[in-house]
Structure formats: structure tokens, C-alpha cells
Design a protein around this motif. Structure first.
Motif, PDB file in Angstrom:
ATOM      1  N   LEU A 136      -7.243   9.235  -4.260  1.00 55.03           N
ATOM      2  CA  LEU A 136      -6.888   8.697  -5.572  1.00 55.03           C
ATOM      3  C   LEU A 136      -5.394   8.941  -5.726  1.00 55.03           C
ATOM      4  N   ALA A 137      -4.582   7.883  -5.842  1.00 49.41           N
ATOM      5  CA  ALA A 137      -3.132   8.055  -5.775  1.00 49.41           C
ATOM      6  C   ALA A 137      -2.417   7.070  -6.678  1.00 49.41           C
ATOM      7  N   VAL A 138      -1.253   7.487  -7.153  1.00 45.98           N
ATOM      8  CA  VAL A 138      -0.371   6.614  -7.913  1.00 45.98           C
ATOM      9  C   VAL A 138       1.058   6.920  -7.485  1.00 45.98           C
ATOM     10  N   ALA A 139       1.881   5.877  -7.321  1.00 45.52           N
ATOM     11  CA  ALA A 139       3.287   6.039  -6.949  1.00 45.52           C
ATOM     12  C   ALA A 139       4.151   5.200  -7.869  1.00 45.52           C
ATOM     13  N   PHE A 140       5.356   5.687  -8.132  1.00 48.53           N
ATOM     14  CA  PHE A 140       6.244   4.988  -9.059  1.00 48.53           C
ATOM     15  C   PHE A 140       7.688   5.267  -8.664  1.00 48.53           C
TER      16      PHE A 140
ATOM     17  N   MET B 252       8.296   8.477  -6.050  1.00 51.71           N
ATOM     18  CA  MET B 252       7.436   9.656  -6.116  1.00 51.71           C
ATOM     19  C   MET B 252       5.982   9.216  -6.165  1.00 51.71           C
ATOM     20  N   SER B 253       5.088  10.135  -5.824  1.00 52.10           N
ATOM     21  CA  SER B 253       3.662   9.840  -5.903  1.00 52.10           C
ATOM     22  C   SER B 253       2.883  11.106  -6.227  1.00 52.10           C
ATOM     23  N   ILE B 254       1.722  10.884  -6.817  1.00 59.25           N
ATOM     24  CA  ILE B 254       0.762  11.957  -7.099  1.00 59.25           C
ATOM     25  C   ILE B 254      -0.569  11.494  -6.531  1.00 59.25           C
ATOM     26  N   ASN B 255      -1.244  12.373  -5.802  1.00 57.76           N
ATOM     27  CA  ASN B 255      -2.524  11.962  -5.234  1.00 57.76           C
ATOM     28  C   ASN B 255      -3.482  13.134  -5.155  1.00 57.76           C
ATOM     29  N   LEU B 256      -4.746  12.791  -5.126  1.00 58.83           N
ATOM     30  CA  LEU B 256      -5.839  13.760  -4.965  1.00 58.83           C
ATOM     31  C   LEU B 256      -6.739  13.236  -3.865  1.00 58.83           C
ATOM     32  N   ARG B 257      -7.038  14.075  -2.887  1.00 55.68           N
ATOM     33  CA  ARG B 257      -7.886  13.648  -1.782  1.00 55.68           C
ATOM     34  C   ARG B 257      -8.583  14.848  -1.156  1.00 55.68           C
TER      35      ARG B 257
ATOM     36  N   VAL C  47       2.267   1.537  -8.181  1.00 56.49           N
ATOM     37  CA  VAL C  47       1.038   1.166  -7.478  1.00 56.49           C
ATOM     38  C   VAL C  47      -0.005   2.262  -7.679  1.00 56.49           C
ATOM     39  N   PHE C  48      -1.230   1.844  -7.914  1.00 60.34           N
ATOM     40  CA  PHE C  48      -2.366   2.754  -8.092  1.00 60.34           C
ATOM     41  C   PHE C  48      -3.405   2.411  -7.034  1.00 60.34           C
TER      42      PHE C  48
ATOM     43  N   TYR D  62       0.838  -1.204   0.000  1.00 59.45           N
ATOM     44  CA  TYR D  62       0.000   0.000   0.000  1.00 59.45           C
ATOM     45  C   TYR D  62       0.867   1.247   0.000  1.00 59.45           C
ATOM     46  N   LEU D  63       0.289   2.339  -0.477  1.00 59.04           N
ATOM     47  CA  LEU D  63       0.935   3.640  -0.389  1.00 59.04           C
ATOM     48  C   LEU D  63       0.805   4.170   1.028  1.00 59.04           C
ATOM     49  N   ASN D  64       1.786   4.938   1.450  1.00 54.77           N
ATOM     50  CA  ASN D  64       1.692   5.644   2.722  1.00 54.77           C
ATOM     51  C   ASN D  64       1.424   7.112   2.411  1.00 54.77           C
ATOM     52  N   LEU D  65       0.228   7.589   2.751  1.00 59.82           N
ATOM     53  CA  LEU D  65      -0.164   8.965   2.485  1.00 59.82           C
ATOM     54  C   LEU D  65       0.147   9.890   3.650  1.00 59.82           C
TER      55      LEU D  65
END
Length: 436
Positions: free
Chosen positions: A117-121, A129-134, A84-85, A67-70
Motif C-alpha cells: 500500500l503506497a503513495v508518492a508525491f 517522496m513516498s510512504i508505503n506499508l508492506r 500516485v497511489f 508505477y511506483l518503484n519500491l
């Protein structure tokens, strides 16, 4: 290369579909009516993903490969080199109870919304890095009050309503500093945007049939600015199987830009008596978003067992609205404990790969009513089901039951059940293949 484009296309399509589905579900609701959202910038959304919520919201120090850590951007660098999405959905059912004289009033409501809503690569084996919207906060309340007008025997009727909220679009990055020291740093830059509308009305009850003259005030503030977060983590090995995790994050105090409009109007029933008077239109101002400090400690055993504690401090006494007026909030303290367990992560039996979680929170809210501090206490439980060929994709569900406020005349007791549903999809991208 064509496979990469196909995956990107599926990712974008899944994101759009998730937003459309959740937007249609949550239109006009937010997470339901709560009087506490009338204070400050509204009610705060939890920062963690569905997995973190299942273990009491613990996530400042403990990473997870699935899982991503936000919550701590530094922990992005602990992830394996996969893309990961994640999509998270939230629903909230709440019951409001208040004592009024010798009677008790009750109200129940439900709301649902997109949780994240997130994606990391990975950029390289030590940098991700990651990009997310919440969503960040939401405002949804409607209250009414009646009392005698001073010096008269007439009754005044006052109503207050609010709606809207703020969202965050973020870019985060994490870097492993020393290969053998397991030290990580990270940062997050977010664009905070959205609007909050508060309206109030007042009239003297004379006719009582909807024909009394009413004074209405509408205040709308549009926010838009950049905020930052810093993170750090250290993961020393205690033995071959056990790892100690230490983490911390810092959100500096920020002045958030906003433009506000005030409109006054006289009405009789639903009919206006005069043209609305715009007292202020798109007036610039700044709201102070206070600093926040969070720390966490956890211990884990080879992706099988993790237990941790998180503590946070938010200096809400420094908060000011868009008019630079202090809102009278207090500093808040949050405490969370939780654990997760995967019976046998290396087993070939499916039931051994299911992850179970439980946790609890005790939060001292920044609100004080009639000299009494509002507290939020909750317990949580959840599980994750592995999916896919290599069992690296996960479907997570968490339930959180809690209470805010007490059943006393000066407070509103709010009992709630939060449901969090998360989807995590992982795959290896950008691999140079010898044969395609």
C-alpha cells in the motif's frame, strides 16, 4: 483546495477498504503453509510491485512513469510531477511433495495477503517522496516427525508449528542531483515490526489414544526497530530514443530489537496437567539482519520497450536470532531477467496501450538441507490495462510459476503459482488554480 481534501479523503477511504478486504481474506493464512518459513525470520515477500513481478522482479534500474518503484528509492526522482497511489494484492497456490521411504506425500494449500500500500508525491520537479506499508516476511508451517527414542523400543512423536511475520512501514525519498547528468540518489527509512511464534511438542507413543503426556514449548518474539536502505541510479541517453539505466541499492547490516517469551506446559490430550511455566517473559535481545547489495542494468526505448537484468547478494550467513545465536544460514544470490513492451504508447487505439511483460528468476536460497543447496527457479508473465480519461491509471496482473527444492528424500519440493494484482491511480495534486 476543497478538491485536494476530497482526493485525500478518497485516498484514505480506499486504503482502509483495501486493508479490510485483504485482512478478512488472509486472516490466519499468510501465503499458505511452507516448511521453508521455519528458517530465519520466515519466508521473504517479493519487494517489487505487480508490474515488476511480471518481468521477473526486475526493478533496481528501470523506472516507469505509471508505477511506483519500491525497490530503489533513488528512482522516485525520475517520476513525473504527479501524485500516485498504489495497492497490490497477492495470492499463492502451492503444492508440497516429499518422498518418505517408498511412498510420496502431497499437500496443497492457498493463501492471500496485502502485497503493498503506497503513495508518492513530488516535493519539487527534482525531488519526490513516498510512504508505503508492506509485509516483509511471513511464518506459516506445521510439521510432524516420528522416530525411536534412543535406547528404547518406544516411538517419539514430535510436532513443530509456526505463525506470524514482520511488516515494514517506510518513508522513502529520491533526488535528482544534476539536471543534465541524470544522476539520482535516494534513501528509505523503515520501521520493521511484527511477531513470530514457534511452538513444539513431544511425547512418547504409549497409549496411542490421545492420553499420552505431552511436553509443549512456545516461543514468541516481538520485533520492532528501524532499518535503512540507500539507492543510486544513472540514466545516460544513448540516442534520441534509447536510454541506458544503471541502478544499485544497499541495505546495511542492522541489529533489530526484539523481546521474547518462553512458556513450557505439560498436557494430556487437550487438558493441562500443570500451570504453564513461564521460563522467560519479555526478555530483550537483538537479531542481526544481514547486509544486502543489489544492482541492475536495463535499456529502454521511450516508454515503449524495456529489458533488464538484476543481481542481488544477501549475507545471510551473518544472520542471528534474538538470542544472538547464528542460525546456520548461507549467503544467497538472486538473479532476474525480464522485459516489458507497450506496442504504441502514443496511439489512440486502446489495444496499442496495453503493456505486456515476461521474465525469469534463478535464486540460490540461504538454506542447505543434508548438504544440498535449495534453489528457487520461476518464470513470470503479466500485463497492464490503462484506465481513466488520460489512460494514466493502470490495473496490472502478473503470474509467477516456480519451484523450490527437489523431489529427493532429504528435501521438500515446493511448486507454486503466485498471482499479483496491482492498482495504480495517478493525478496532479497541489496545483494553484486561477479559477476554482
Amino acid at each position: 483546495m476543497l478538491r485536494i481534501y476530497a482526493r485525500v479523503g478518497r485516498l484514505i477511504g480506499s486504503s482502509v477498504l483495501a486493508i479490510v478486504l485483504v485482512s478478512s481474506l488472509a486472516h490466519g493464512q499468510g501465503l499458505g503453509n511452507t516448511p521453508y518459513s521455519a528458517l530465519g525470520l520466515g519466508d521473504m515477500y517479493p519487494v517489487g510491485n505487480a508490474a515488476n513481478l511480471g518481468m521477473g522482479g526486475v526493478g533496481i534500474s528501470n523506472p516507469n512513469p505509471f508505477y511506483l518503484n519500491l525497490q530503489n528509492p533513488a528512482l522516485l526522482a525520475t517520476r513525473p510531477p504527479v501524485t500516485v497511489f498504489e495497492v497490490g494484492l497477492q495470492g499463492l497456490s502451492r503444492s508440497l511433495t516429499q518422498q518418505t521411504g517408498t511412498s510420496t506425500q502431497n499437500q496443497k494449500n492457498f493463501g492471500a495477503n496485502l502485497g503493498y500500500l503506497a503513495v508518492a508525491f513530488p516535493a519539487n520537479p527534482r525531488w519526490s517522496m513516498s510512504i508505503n506499508l508492506r509485509p516483509f516476511t511471513y511464518v506459516n508451517y506445521a510439521t510432524a516427525q516420528t522416530q525411536l527414542v534412543p535406547g528404547t523400543n518406544r516411538t517419539g512423536v514430535y510436532t513443530y508449528e509456526g505463525s506470524g511475520g514482520l511488516n515494514k512501514a517506510s518513508f522513502a525519498t529520491g533526488l535528482k542531483l544534476f539536471e543534465k547528468k541524470n544522476v539520482y540518489i535516494g534513501g528509505e527509512a523503515s520501521f520493521l515490526f511484527g511477531n513470530i511464534t514457534n511452538s513444539s511438542s513431544a511425547y512418547v507413543l504409549i497409549n496411542g489414544n490421545g492420553t499420552d503426556t505431552q511436553i509443549n514449548l512456545l516461543n514468541r518474539v516481538n520485533y520492532g526497530d528501524v532499518v535503512f536502505k540507500l539507492g543510486a541510479a544513472w540514466r545516460p541517453k544513448l540516442s534520441e530514443n534509447w536510454t541506458l539505466n544503471l541502478g544499485a541499492t544497499y541495505d546495511p547490516e542492522t541489529r533489530v530489537r526484539g523481546t521474547q517469551t518462553d512458556i513450557y506446559q505439560l498436557t494430556q490430550g487437550a487438558s493441562p496437567l500443570a500451570v504453564p511455566d513461564t521460563a522467560r517473559i519479555n526478555a530483550s535481545g537483538k537479531s542481526t539482519l544481514p547486509q544486502q547489495i543489489h544492482g541492475g542494468i536495463s535499456i529502454e526505448r521511450n516508454n515503449r520497450f524495456t529489458a533488464g537484468v538484476d543481481v542481488g547478494y544477501q549475507q545471510w550467513s551473518r544472520f542471528t536470532n534474538a538470542n544472538s545465536v547464528n542460525a546456520g544460514l548461507l549467503d544467497a544470490i538472486t538473479t532476474a531477467v525480464g522485459f516489458e513492451l507497450t506496442p504504441k504508447p502514443n496511439s489512440t487505439r486502446y489495444r496499442d496501450l496495453i503493456t505486456y511483460r515476461a521474465g525469469a528468476q534463478y535464486n540460490q536460497m540461504p538454506y542447505e538441507i543434508a548438504g544440498a543447496r535449495i534453489k528457487d527457479m520461476n518464470v513470470s508473465a503479466g500485463f497492464s490495462l490503462p484506465l481513466g480519461r488520460y489512460r494514466v491509471n493502470q490495473v496490472t496482473m502478473s503470474l509467477i510459476y516456480g519451484q523450490r527444492g527437489m523431489l529427493v528424500p532429504s528435501q521438500v519440493r515446493e511448486q507454486y503459482l503466485r498471482v499479483a494484482l496491482g492498482f495504480s491511480l495517478a493525478d496532479r495534486w497541489f496545483i494553484k488554480r486561477v479559477i476554482d
